[in-house]
Design a protein around this motif. Structure first.
Motif, PDB file in Angstrom:
ATOM      1  N   ILE A 186     -34.886 100.631  35.293  1.00 48.06           N
ATOM      2  CA  ILE A 186     -34.022 101.849  35.952  1.00 48.06           C
ATOM      3  C   ILE A 186     -35.068 102.817  36.221  1.00 48.06           C
ATOM      4  O   ILE A 186     -36.168 102.979  35.536  1.00 48.06           O
ATOM      5  N   ASP A 187     -34.940 103.605  37.334  1.00 50.49           N
ATOM      6  CA  ASP A 187     -35.652 104.935  37.731  1.00 50.49           C
ATOM      7  C   ASP A 187     -34.658 105.816  38.197  1.00 50.49           C
ATOM      8  O   ASP A 187     -34.033 105.733  39.302  1.00 50.49           O
ATOM      9  N   TRP A 188     -34.313 106.961  37.370  1.00 49.99           N
ATOM     10  CA  TRP A 188     -33.499 107.822  37.812  1.00 49.99           C
ATOM     11  C   TRP A 188     -33.948 108.647  38.972  1.00 49.99           C
ATOM     12  O   TRP A 188     -33.252 109.386  39.602  1.00 49.99           O
ATOM     13  N   ARG A 189     -35.048 108.667  39.433  1.00 47.49           N
ATOM     14  CA  ARG A 189     -35.580 108.973  40.841  1.00 47.49           C
ATOM     15  C   ARG A 189     -34.901 108.498  41.866  1.00 47.49           C
ATOM     16  O   ARG A 189     -35.062 109.036  42.966  1.00 47.49           O
ATOM     17  N   ASN A 190     -34.427 107.180  41.846  1.00 50.91           N
ATOM     18  CA  ASN A 190     -33.832 106.636  42.903  1.00 50.91           C
ATOM     19  C   ASN A 190     -32.820 105.622  42.227  1.00 50.91           C
ATOM     20  O   ASN A 190     -32.887 104.448  42.395  1.00 50.91           O
TER      21      ASN A 190
END
Length: 636
Positions: free
Chosen positions: A116-120
């Motif tokens: 998971i990457d909340w920037r993208n």
């Protein structure tokens, strides 16, 4: 003793740690000794951290998260179908829920993804920009503030900029002091966190004295949740980021774009504890993705990968937050006309509408969750010629309105505490001969900010403003004006204050954009667009096109009634665009005028209120699949 980059490269090579520091700095440059500040007070060991029950989450206001929770079997598909329109769900891929089919429950409530990457995530950024705490020991204030900012974006689809200095000085700390997340949590639950205009981040130690309207310009919420390490990936998948503890060694200052594992060489000394925001993870890399508060020179633009288990990052319970409540200041550009998304209701996203039948004003509201029924609130006033312009203000989160009277003046009313009290008469003001719908905003001159009004008088536009000394008539500008609309916005152009922007209808049926230069206060006539317009437009500056809270400038969105239908116009405000107005859609029927426009918490949807030809108010809304006809609310 601080390491040099040469020392660090030698350690990494000797211990085969598998990561590299910045390559653009020579060996003799010393690694910076960034400030820390974390106290271990209140940290809960992993074995004692509570196990959060994911099944208590409910339906998120974020449609992507709502679908994700349904995919994992944490909520029924029926709940998602009730909370979000079928067209919106279809675009997100929850086909079974749309068709009313049963969604098989994954075993054990499903599992989080491998990364998971909340920037993208879902092709969008949800994380605010990197900040720099130096030279203060204030990582705890920066990490807690970054957490709240991210959750406002995730839960309400809006960017906000909050002040680390508010927490830092609000709890009575100075730069040498250490802090813990319990202090941030308690302060947030009791006071909220304000924007930098109310109390900025400062490295000196003045007495804590935020602006008098701090209460109305602070994001609110409950105390933070403590989340176990075992539950961290589930939380990151279904809720949002988490604040974590980490021990900092000398080599931590050299983190770049690869996964950090500390050197065990005796020269790599322990410096102290630190708090950061975990915004993702990757099982292939075996690492947490962390947003730091040491500026953009650390990691990659302030974000770095920390290997699982390193430096006690997986030793203590972490901190998350839910159910944030954005303030009127955060929302100030996102609504106009007779429609406002307040902080009322269980999800803090009730729609508030003020209509007029040509004399009295009727306040109505809609809860921000199913069954989406409209309620009738107060009725008041006897002289409203048009639907009022309704705003939320920093005066204790008051709701306030201004309308043109049947006698051609302007009338101000307000209700305190977010609309819970009776509406109070603020008095009649302005010049004689007002003949349009007034634009009405709270600007950022002074604190609490001045009220700004633009209304048509004769065939020109009149600017009127109110400070502590009352209402004042400002400049007359423009020419050949038929009517004004609820289009006044204090946009994001100009410093230290932003330009005022508005659109009015000309006598030839076209619309014209005007703006007031911040430094000269001179109004400038801008682009002319549209035709055959005979009703007042409504305009907002939304957040579509913004990459984070710093910009680029969000689009102008404008709706106006022409020939019984609604025209939607927009202007792309990002850098490098041609800044031209474009018509994107025509929709609706039996529309006399557009009364209100808002960019709300439903995934950046636009919400619209129109006045119908039968004198009733009706709701329309737009998601990624287009415009949709909503409920007829009732008589204006």
């Amino acid at each position: 003793m601080a390491l040099t980059y040469g020392d660090l490269r030698a350690l990494i090579d000797a211990e085969k740690l598998g990561w590299q520091p910045r390559a653009d700095l020579p060996d003799y440059v010393r690694l910076p000794l960034h400030s820390l500040g974390a106290s271990s007070d209140g940290l809960i060991p992993e074995a004692q951290a509570p196990k959060f029950d994911l099944n208590t989450l409910g339906v998120s206001s974020n449609p992507f998260l709502a679908v994700r929770r349904a995919e994992r079997g944490l909520i029924p598909a029926k709940a998602v179908r009730e909370a979000f329109p079928s067209g919106q769900l279809r675009r997100l891929g929850l086909e079974d829920a749309i068709e009313g089919k049963a969604v098989p429950l994954p075993p054990d409530g499903g599992v989080p993804p491998s990364s998971i990457d909340w920037r993208n995530r879902w092709s969008r950024n949800w994380i605010t920009s990197t900040r720099d705490q130096n030279p203060c020991n204030a990582c705890w204030a920066f990490a807690g503030t970054a957490l709240v900012e991210a959750m406002v974006r995730i839960e309400h689809s809006m960017w906000t900029r909050l002040s680390e200095g508010d927490v830092h000085r609000g709890v009575g700390k100075t730069c040498p002091d250490l802090g813990n997340m319990g202090e941030v949590s308690t302060f947030f639950a009791n006071n909220g966190i304000c924007d930098p205009g109310s109390w900025p981040w400062r490295t000196d130690t003045p007495p804590y004295a935020p602006t008098p309207d701090r209460n109305g310009r602070s994001v609110r919420g409950p105390a933070f949740d403590v989340v176990s390490i075992a539950n961290s990936k589930n939380w990151l998948d279904t809720v949002g980021p988490l604040v974590t503890w980490i021990d900092v060694y000398n080599d931590f200052s050299g983190v770049n774009g690869t996964v950090y594992r500390r050197s065990t060489n005796p020269s790599n000394a322990l410096r102290g504890g630190h708090f950061m925001l975990i915004i993702g993870y990757n099982d292939t890399l075996g690492a947490w993705l962390c947003k730091n508060s040491w500026g953009t020179g650390w990691g990659i633009n302030g974000v770095g990968w920390i290997a699982y288990g390193q430096c006690r990052i997986d030793t203590f319970g972490r901190y998350g937050v839910r159910n944030t409540n954005p303030d009127p200041w955060t929302k100030r550009r996102l609504h106009n006309g007779n429609l406002y998304e307040s902080g009322n209701g269980a999800l803090h996203r009730n729609l508030e509408v003020a209509g007029s039948n040509g004399s009295r004003v009727q306040h109505r509201w809609r809860e921000g969750s199913p069954p989406w029924t409209w309620g009738v609130a107060s009725a008041f006033a006897t002289d409203a010629a048009v639907c009022p312009t309704l705003i939320g203000t920093t005066f204790n989160r008051n709701m306030e309105i201004v309308y043109t009277t049947t006698g051609g003046r302007l009338h101000h009313w307000w209700t305190g505490g977010g609309g819970s009290g009776p509406w109070k008469d603020g008095g009649v003001f302005g010049p004689a001969g007002c003949n349009g719908v007034p634009g009405f905003v709270q600007g950022d001159y002074n604190a609490p900010g001045n009220f700004e009004v633009v209304v048509s008088v004769g065939n020109r536009l009149q600017h009127i403003w109110r400070d502590g000394g009352g209402w004042h008539n400002g400049a007359l500008f423009g020419g050949n004006i038929a009517r004004s609309g609820a289009t006044l916005v204090q946009g994001s152009y100009g410093t230290p204050h932003s330009n005022l922007e508005c659109v009015a209808v000309r006598t030839d049926g076209a619309m014209q954009h005007f703006w007031r230069n911040e430094t000269t206060f001179a109004w400038t006539a801008g682009a002319i667009f549209g035709s055959a317009v005979s009703s007042p437009p409504v305009m907002i500056q939304g957040q579509y096109g913004m990459q984070n809270e710093l910009g680029p400038h969000g689009n102008f969105e404008l709706c106006v009634a022409v020939g019984g239908r609604v025209q939607h116009w927009w202007r792309w405000n990002s850098a490098g665009s041609d800044m031209g107005w474009r018509q994107s859609a025509v929709f609706g029927h039996d529309v006399q005028a557009v009364a209100g426009l808002c960019e709300g918490s439903w995934g950046m949807n636009l919400e619209l209120i129109v006045l119908r030809t039968d004198s009733k108010l009706q709701h329309y809304w737009r998601d990624g699949s287009g415009w949709h006809e909503g409920a007829i609310i009732g008589p204006a």
